[in-house]
Each structure stands twice: as C-alpha cells, then as structure tokens.
Design an enzyme around this catalytic site. Structure first.
Site, PDB file in Angstrom:
ATOM      1  N   ASN A 147       1.133  -7.753 -25.047  1.00  0.00           N
ATOM      2  CA  ASN A 147       2.229  -8.521 -25.638  1.00  0.00           C
ATOM      3  C   ASN A 147       2.677  -9.630 -24.694  1.00  0.00           C
ATOM      4  O   ASN A 147       2.509  -9.512 -23.486  1.00  0.00           O
ATOM      5  CB  ASN A 147       3.412  -7.591 -25.937  1.00  0.00           C
ATOM      6  CG  ASN A 147       3.166  -6.737 -27.163  1.00  0.00           C
ATOM      7  OD1 ASN A 147       2.567  -7.184 -28.124  1.00  0.00           O
ATOM      8  ND2 ASN A 147       3.621  -5.497 -27.123  1.00  0.00           N
TER       9      ASN A 147
ATOM     10  N   CYS B   6      -2.464  -4.090 -32.434  1.00  0.00           N
ATOM     11  CA  CYS B   6      -1.168  -3.464 -32.187  1.00  0.00           C
ATOM     12  C   CYS B   6      -1.178  -2.065 -32.790  1.00  0.00           C
ATOM     13  O   CYS B   6      -2.057  -1.707 -33.565  1.00  0.00           O
ATOM     14  CB  CYS B   6      -0.068  -4.319 -32.812  1.00  0.00           C
ATOM     15  SG  CYS B   6       1.618  -3.769 -32.438  1.00  0.00           S
ATOM     16  N   HIS B   7      -0.177  -1.278 -32.435  1.00  0.00           N
ATOM     17  CA  HIS B   7      -0.085   0.096 -32.933  1.00  0.00           C
ATOM     18  C   HIS B   7       0.740   0.202 -34.206  1.00  0.00           C
ATOM     19  O   HIS B   7       0.678   1.215 -34.904  1.00  0.00           O
ATOM     20  CB  HIS B   7       0.578   0.992 -31.880  1.00  0.00           C
ATOM     21  CG  HIS B   7       0.174   0.715 -30.479  1.00  0.00           C
ATOM     22  ND1 HIS B   7      -0.961   1.256 -29.902  1.00  0.00           N
ATOM     23  CD2 HIS B   7       0.731  -0.050 -29.522  1.00  0.00           C
ATOM     24  CE1 HIS B   7      -1.071   0.838 -28.667  1.00  0.00           C
ATOM     25  NE2 HIS B   7      -0.063   0.037 -28.407  1.00  0.00           N
TER      26      HIS B   7
ATOM     27  N   HIS C 174       4.578  -7.352 -35.206  1.00  0.00           N
ATOM     28  CA  HIS C 174       5.901  -6.752 -35.047  1.00  0.00           C
ATOM     29  C   HIS C 174       6.865  -7.133 -36.171  1.00  0.00           C
ATOM     30  O   HIS C 174       7.986  -6.649 -36.207  1.00  0.00           O
ATOM     31  CB  HIS C 174       6.532  -7.073 -33.686  1.00  0.00           C
ATOM     32  CG  HIS C 174       5.927  -6.307 -32.561  1.00  0.00           C
ATOM     33  ND1 HIS C 174       6.431  -6.342 -31.276  1.00  0.00           N
ATOM     34  CD2 HIS C 174       4.845  -5.479 -32.505  1.00  0.00           C
ATOM     35  CE1 HIS C 174       5.702  -5.571 -30.483  1.00  0.00           C
ATOM     36  NE2 HIS C 174       4.722  -5.041 -31.212  1.00  0.00           N
TER      37      HIS C 174
END
Length: 442
Positions: free
Chosen positions: A148, A169-170, A199
């Site tokens: 990030n 990303c998770h 996000h």
C-alpha cells in the site's frame, strides 16, 4: 530454473503465507524462491523459516536469500512486492504525529489521506528503482504488488514503467463472507459482483440462487446499528449510498469527510472509530513478533495451510493455463469502469491464465459510488504526479483534494502541514521543488 522473487521478504509471516501457498502448487516444482530484503536479520529469518517449511511440506523448490537486489531479480518469472519504506519508526510515527498537531486525526493512514500521500511519496521512488532493474534483468516478469497505497503504487508502475503489474489486496475475497457472518446469514452458494477502487470497491450484487440478498442484509444491518459494533461506518455508508464497501470501517472512516471531525468529537463514539489504530497495530505486531520469532523461524516441524491470498493461485493459473478469477487492481484502460478516469487504477474482476492477466469490463458504477471513488482517485492521481515530477505543489494539491483533509483544514494549514511532513521525512523522500505560486501565510 524458473524463479519467484520476493521483495520485502523480511515480512516473514507474509512470506510464509504467499510462498508457503506456492509450495502446494505442483506446477512450481523445481522453482527457485529468491528472497531479498534490506534488513539482513529479517531476511535470514525468512530464509530459515521457508527452508523449514520446504522440508515439512516436502516441496521440490529451492530457497535462496540475496544481498544484491538485481541478482535476486535476474531471470525472475514472477515478482512479489511486500515492502514498507520507512517502517513504523520513523515514518508511520511522522505520518500520524505531525497531522495530529494540526488537528487532523487518522485511523490507518496507508491508502489516501495525508498518511497515504506520504507513504506513496516514500515508496514510489523505490519501486521506480525496482522497475529499472526489472526492465534490465527480467523484462517479461509479472509484478504482483501487495504494498500500500495500492492504487497509487500500482498506477505509477503501470503508467511510468514497462513492468507488467497487477495489484492484489485482501479485502475483495473476504468482503461478502465477513458481512454475512456479521449479520448471522449463510455465506454458502452466493453469487457476487464487486468493482470500484482499492479499499473502496463496492459489493454491487449479492445473490443466492438468483435471489437478491441486499434487502435482508440492509434490514439486519439497520437493526445491528442500534447497538455498538465494529463495522458501523460501512453500515452507515450502505444505508446512505445503497451498497456495502469492501474495506473495513476503520479504513473507510478516513476516506470520507463525514466521520472524523474535530468539531464533532461525538461522531468517534457514535461510529466506534479507532483513531490511531495503525500505530497500535504496529506496536502489537513488533511485540508479537519478538515473542513468536523462535517458534516460526527455528521450528523444524513448521507447517502451513494454503491461505486465501491470490498470489499462488494467479501463478498457478498462468503456469497450468487453468483460469483463475480474482479481484485485481489494474489501469482503467479502455474504461473498464466507464464512469471513472482511464488513468485511474480500478479494482475489477480479472482472469489469469497462460495469456497473463485479463481484466473484465464492468461498465458504469451507480453514479453515487463512482462519485465517491472519484474523490479518492483525485488524490491518488495528484500523488503520482508529485512523485513523478518532484513538484511540491502537487503534494499540496493532493492533500487539498483529499476529502478528510480538506474537510478539516484550511489551505494554508494544509500547505504548512505538508512542508513540515516533507522536512520531517528527510532522506526518506526525494527533494521536491518549491513553486513561487505558493506563499504560506499560516
């Protein structure tokens, strides 16, 4: 011998997850797992850990640590990036403490906001150095970026280098499962569609056997909002904008101008917002690592269960030509999301196979969601512009366009804060030219 290179391999637990996952992939038999980190001790720890794991899992791979980054990259087919430039001290502390002097509070500060801007400014130059090495010694490698701020870093790589890059990303793969579990609803057999930006991607559809689950989700969410819980910001956004967002409430509290306000401190309690959350996590992780280091690093019986990380599955799909669908961060080339800018990085469904990474067309987001995304894209694009041009005015502009920062501070305070942050970071960021058009009267 084919090679997977892990940059930032001193992140031992994350290296265990991603490279441990790769040990379960038969198609990677005979690969070298090349490790590089600037922290020699952490690099050695990860090398020991992965060798123990290799023997426990009887994996036919080679683990090798490198002190020379270019040699670690030479001939790599895949590169995994998990670096953090500046670490908890000094950089994360600076990112939180200086804005706090100006009355600007944060929770995570790793995506946008003033913390995200300066994390980008520290990290993009390092990644440009990576790119120069990659273009020289492994120009066909696929760069899997886990670092990030995802959108800004991935955007810089895709727009200003020749490195094939995808951001991972998770938050996408756990979004709907965590939502339904929190509302005591069954997650099995769901169909979902997720797209947006990292996000701040949106659960656009969630169904089971063709039945829309959103009405029941929203009914239960409204009930849950009557008592304090840990996802109040996202439930509020879903109530007001119509859709659930992928990343956590502590993150989204600082992506919008509605929740952290120095003149309305009651909002912090109302929405259960954990201010200064990331520094607390950093301290806990440092203390936790000190306690668990021996059992991870020197454990000859160390085992691993394949994680939910996308990395090994993408590599497996490319090696075997068995397609794998995932949520990836890619350039919005050809307007994959048609009401977001082409030079933005978007998070959309992608398919990996032998041809590489193939993003899927989404079309228009609901306009209110695209509008929220654009508020964060503005800051991301100006941050990249600052990193590439080395012009200080673009740092100011990125901060002025950030929704949370702009809602709290005047232009003069934003300029003064940025100047103080630049000075405090010292050699962690490059020199930025000052423009005579900016006179700071604060």
């Amino acid at each position: 011998m084919s090679k997977i290179t892990f940059l930032g391999a001193g992140s031992t637990i994350f290296a265990k997850n991603v490279l441990g996952d790769c040990m379960f992939v038969p198609a990677l038999s005979g690969f070298e797992f090349a490790l590089f980190d600037i922290d020699e001790q952490r690099l050695k720890d990860s090398e020991n850990m992965l060798n123990n794991l290799k023997h426990s899992l009887k994996a036919n791979i080679t683990v090798k640590a490198y002190s020379d980054r270019k040699e670690a990259l030479r001939g790599a087919k895949y590169i995994i990036n998990a670096i953090q430039v500046g670490g908890y001290k000094p950089s994360t502390v600076i990112d939180f403490d200086i804005p706090k002097k100006y009355g600007l509070r944060q929770t995570i500060a790793d995506t946008v906001g003033i913390g995200g801007i300066f994390r980008s400014l520290r990290t993009i130059p390092v990644m440009m150095d990576f790119a120069r090495d990659i273009e020289e010694v492994c120009p066909d490698a696929l760069f899997l970026n886990y670092t990030n701020p995802m959108a800004a870093l991935t955007g810089a790589m895709l727009r200003f280098t020749n490195v094939k890059t995808v951001g991972l990303c998770h938050s996408v793969q756990i979004c709907s499962e965590h939502l339904l579990k929190s509302l005591e609803m069954d997650h099995e057999g769901i169909e979902e569609k997720i797209a947006g930006i990292n996000h701040m991607a949106w659960l656009l559809e969630i169904k089971r056997n063709g039945q829309d689950l959103y009405p029941e989700i929203k009914r239960r969410a409204r009930e849950k909002q009557k008592t304090k819980h840990h996802d109040m910001v996202r439930f509020e956004l879903m109530d007001k904008f119509g859709y659930y967002v992928t990343e956590s409430s502590e993150h989204n509290a600082e992506y919008h101008p509605y929740f952290i306000k120095q003149n309305e401190p009651e909002l912090i309690d109302k929405f259960n917002i954990p201010l200064d959350e990331y520094p607390r996590r950093c301290i806990a992780q440092i203390e936790g690592w000190n306690k668990m280091r021996d059992e991870v690093v020197n454990n000859a019986q160390l085992t691993h269960t394949r994680s939910h990380e996308y990395g090994s599955r993408i590599i497996e799909a490319i090696e075997t030509n068995i397609p794998f669908k995932f949520g990836g961060n890619v350039l919005n080339k050809g307007r994959l999301i048609s009401n977001l800018p082409e030079n933005a990085v978007v998070e959309v469904p992608c398919v990996a196979d032998r041809s590489g990474i193939n993003p899927c067309y989404v079309g228009d987001l609901p306009e209110q969601l695209a509008a929220l995304n654009r508020t964060n894209i503005n800051t991301q694009l100006l941050t990249i512009e600052a990193a590439v041009t080395k012009k200080r005015e673009h740092i100011y502009q990125a901060a002025m366009l950030d929704p949370h920062t702009a809602a709290e501070l005047s232009i003069d305070k934003i300029v003064a804060m940025c100047d103080e942050l630049i000075e405090a970071h010292g050699d962690w960021i490059p020199n930025f030219e000052s423009s005579k058009q900016y006179s700071n009267s604060y």
